[in-house]
Design a protein around this motif. Structure first.
Motif, PDB file in Angstrom:
ATOM      1  N   LEU A 103       0.343   2.691   3.449  1.00 15.86           N
ATOM      2  CA  LEU A 103      -0.522   2.139   2.511  1.00 15.86           C
ATOM      3  C   LEU A 103      -1.900   2.847   2.697  1.00 15.86           C
ATOM      4  CD1 LEU A 103       0.258  -1.602   2.781  1.00 15.86           C
ATOM      5  CD2 LEU A 103       0.728  -0.163   0.973  1.00 15.86           C
ATOM      6  N   ALA A 104      -2.172   2.992   3.906  1.00 14.21           N
ATOM      7  CA  ALA A 104      -3.573   3.837   4.340  1.00 14.21           C
ATOM      8  C   ALA A 104      -3.597   5.174   3.843  1.00 14.21           C
ATOM      9  CB  ALA A 104      -3.792   3.505   5.939  1.00 14.21           C
ATOM     10  N   GLY A 117      -4.967   4.566   0.419  1.00 13.06           N
ATOM     11  CA  GLY A 117      -6.265   3.987   0.558  1.00 13.06           C
ATOM     12  C   GLY A 117      -7.279   5.089   0.836  1.00 13.06           C
ATOM     13  N   GLY A 140      -3.125   3.991  -5.202  1.00 12.54           N
ATOM     14  CA  GLY A 140      -2.416   3.701  -3.914  1.00 12.54           C
ATOM     15  C   GLY A 140      -3.118   2.589  -3.075  1.00 12.54           C
ATOM     16  N   GLY A 141      -2.813   2.467  -1.790  1.00 12.27           N
ATOM     17  CA  GLY A 141      -3.442   1.409  -1.012  1.00 12.27           C
ATOM     18  C   GLY A 141      -2.796   0.011  -1.115  1.00 12.27           C
ATOM     19  N   ARG A 142      -2.236  -0.100  -1.810  1.00  8.04           N
ATOM     20  CA  ARG A 142      -1.402  -1.496  -2.001  1.00  8.04           C
ATOM     21  C   ARG A 142       0.022  -1.414  -2.397  1.00  8.04           C
ATOM     22  NH1 ARG A 142      -5.615  -3.991  -5.872  1.00  8.04           N
ATOM     23  NH2 ARG A 142      -6.304  -2.032  -5.561  1.00  8.04           N
TER      24      ARG A 142
END
Lengths: 317, 244
Positions: A192-193, A196, A262-264
């Motif tokens: 995820l990061a 992000g 992205g990120g989630r």
């Protein structure tokens, strides 16, 4: 208190909206047809969409890392061909399946590795691999489907274990594995990061390339399982089997609320979106509406989802 | 005091743009060394090289007596270098606790995150630095500029390492928070840590630093003890780019 609840619910607005649209479709279709809301038809929808869900779940993982994979459909075809081809030359069914699944992981990992090392856009890299894997499928099979697969292989697409068929069980297991994996484990959080802020992660000394490869390898595995199911269902492995599946998966992921940036990762959203698209397909078929309308509705829903997501992201950042 | 970081002849170009042109820089344990200069003089680039984020084209980095041509982020961390970057290096989609512990997450089992501990430790850390963030589960994207800077600072300050770099640490902060953070940085020096401070606020520089290195056009133009100079003289030196 109320504001706090609203803030906590805010990231889930797309899923709540999607669930509401899904319910609306279910209610409407149940009024329009007596056959729609029957146990047999519900089971039919679930089974017919289990492999689509598998691919969408893998795609959710990749897209949560701010990437995309256009080669997933080609991996579905090629991994199915690897399994069927090995069985055809006398390999044990279980071993052929394992090799096919490993093949899917390797293909996915290769996508991730090239993206990580070249720093090229995932769109471009996977577009190239889409063609490479499809080309390999055609070269290996010479365009001729591999058919007449043994019952032990067909089991994975058609048989039943306590009234549930294997694709449904596999999709449920993968879904239940990915929920805690993405939200509670270090690798999931690093995937995820990567979406992000890959640079923020890199500056903390994390090997970001590894997590990019991992995300694509996971999609490769779900694509290979999809290849197993599709090949077993059709009793045939062919180079064109997975065409369009990647686009369907991407559609479901976007509709489910996983942002392209992205990120989630909204795995529940992807599940609802797959069910919604499957329900539309099923409902329109029951109502004897042309399949052209199915395509039209999918397009409209995707467009609305993207417009809503864009609005939401503008308010989020 | 022992020299813990010695950077010699560091060169770095980005295409046709020369960011560092044979920069020399050294830092001693138990001292605060300020790195000052006009915008674009190469301060941040030099610190990114020390933190392993960028690799130099030429030069030598000596840390703790060991010589390196370049460092990776992992190597820099192993050598005890912690950098709080000017651009903060935060993930806007993660919450405060997630950002504070990014890369050093507490684990319950091999891969399983201890989210409860992350939240509790993040709250305690923010409280220690008098940082006001109502909910540590709020994504960083929702925070103000000052709060984001606080999150980056809390991440840097949670573990004391032998070499700590602060690139414009309080530029977006209020008066009270700034005083608290400057106090924390001063305490690091007392613990024998080599601190590098990049700041455009020359009063902070003179309040905190023992030595100042002035940069211009990617080179060192002067290094002196703060006791031997004044903010006004330093200002003149920066404006003139070392030509006084």
């Amino acid at each position: 208190m109320r504001g706090n609840l609203r803030r906590r619910l805010r990231p889930f607005y797309p899923q709540l909206l999607l669930a509401a649209v899904f319910l609306l479709f279910v209610i409407t279709l149940s009024f329009l047809s007596d056959h729609f809301l029957t146990w047999k038809n519900i089971k039919n929808i679930a089974e017919a969409n289990s492999f689509r869900l598998l691919l969408a779940l893998g795609m959710t993982v990749v897209m949560s890392s701010a990437a995309i994979d256009l080669s997933a459909g080609s991996i579905v075809s090629l991994s199915g061909i690897i399994m069927a081809g090995l069985i055809g030359v006398g390999w044990d069914v279980s071993l052929a399946i394992v090799i096919g699944l490993i093949g899917g992981i390797v293909m996915g990992a290769l996508n991730g590795y090239v993206i990580a090392k070249s720093r090229l856009s995932p769109f471009i890299v996977t577009l190239a691999f889409m063609s490479i894997y499809r080309g390999l499928s055609l070269i290996v099979t010479e365009g001729i489907p591999i058919t007449k697969l043994p019952a032990a292989f067909r089991f994975w697409g058609r048989s039943y274990i306590d009234k549930l068929n294997p694709p449904l069980i596999i999709a449920a297991v993968v879904f239940l594995f990915l929920i805690p994996f993405m939200s509670r484990t270090k690798p999931g959080q690093y995937i995820l990061a990567s979406g992000g802020s890959e640079e923020a992660l890199r500056r903390q000394g994390v090997n970001t390339s590894f997590y990019r490869v991992l995300a694509h390898a996971m999609l490769g595995l779900t694509a290979a399982i999809t290849g197993l199911i599709v090949t077993a269902r059709l009793n045939s492995a062919e180079a064109n089997a997975g065409i369009g599946m990647d686009i369907d998966a991407i559609t479901a992921v976007i509709m489910g609320g996983t942002p392209l940036s992205g990120g989630r990762a909204h795995l529940v959203g992807s599940l609802i979106a797959v069910l919604l698209l499957g329900t539309i397909r099923n409902g329109l078929t029951i109502l004897s509406v042309s399949s052209y309308y199915q395509q039209f509705f999918s397009g409209v829903l995707l467009l609305v989802s993207v417009l809503l997501a864009k609005r939401r992201e503008q308010t989020f950042i | 005091m022992a020299v813990v970081v010695d950077m010699h002849g560091i060169k770095k170009s980005f295409g046709h743009v020369t960011a560092l042109d044979g920069m020399d820089f050294s830092v001693r344990a138990g001292e605060i060394t300020a790195l000052v200069g006009d915008n674009g003089c190469g301060k941040t680039t030099l610190m990114k090289i020390l933190g392993g984020v960028l690799q130099p084209d030429a030069g030598e980095i000596v840390i703790g007596g060991k010589s390196f041509a370049s460092l990776s982020v992992h190597q820099a961390k192993e050598l005890g270098v912690t950098v709080m970057f000017q651009d903060l290096a935060l993930d806007p989609t993660r919450d405060t606790a997630g950002n504070v512990f990014l890369g050093r997450e507490p684990l319950k089992a091999r891969f399983w995150l201890d989210k409860r501990r992350m939240r509790e430790d993040a709250r305690a850390l923010l409280e220690r630095f008098s940082i006001k963030i109502d909910d540590v589960e709020t994504p960083v994207a929702y925070l103000s500029g000052g709060q984001r800077q606080s999150v980056a600072l809390a991440r840097a300050l949670q573990h004391k390492t032998p070499i700590m770099v602060f690139d414009e640490p309080t530029s977006a902060m209020g008066v009270a928070e700034t005083a608290k953070i400057l106090g924390e940085i001063r305490r690091l020096k007392d613990d024998g840590i080599a601190v590098i401070l990049i700041s455009h606020n020359l009063f902070h520089v003179f309040d905190l630093a023992d030595r100042v290195t002035v940069m211009a056009l990617g080179r060192q133009v002067a290094t002196f003890d703060t006791k031997e100079s004044s903010p006004e003289a330093l200002h003149q030196l920066i404006v003139a780019g070392g030509v006084v």
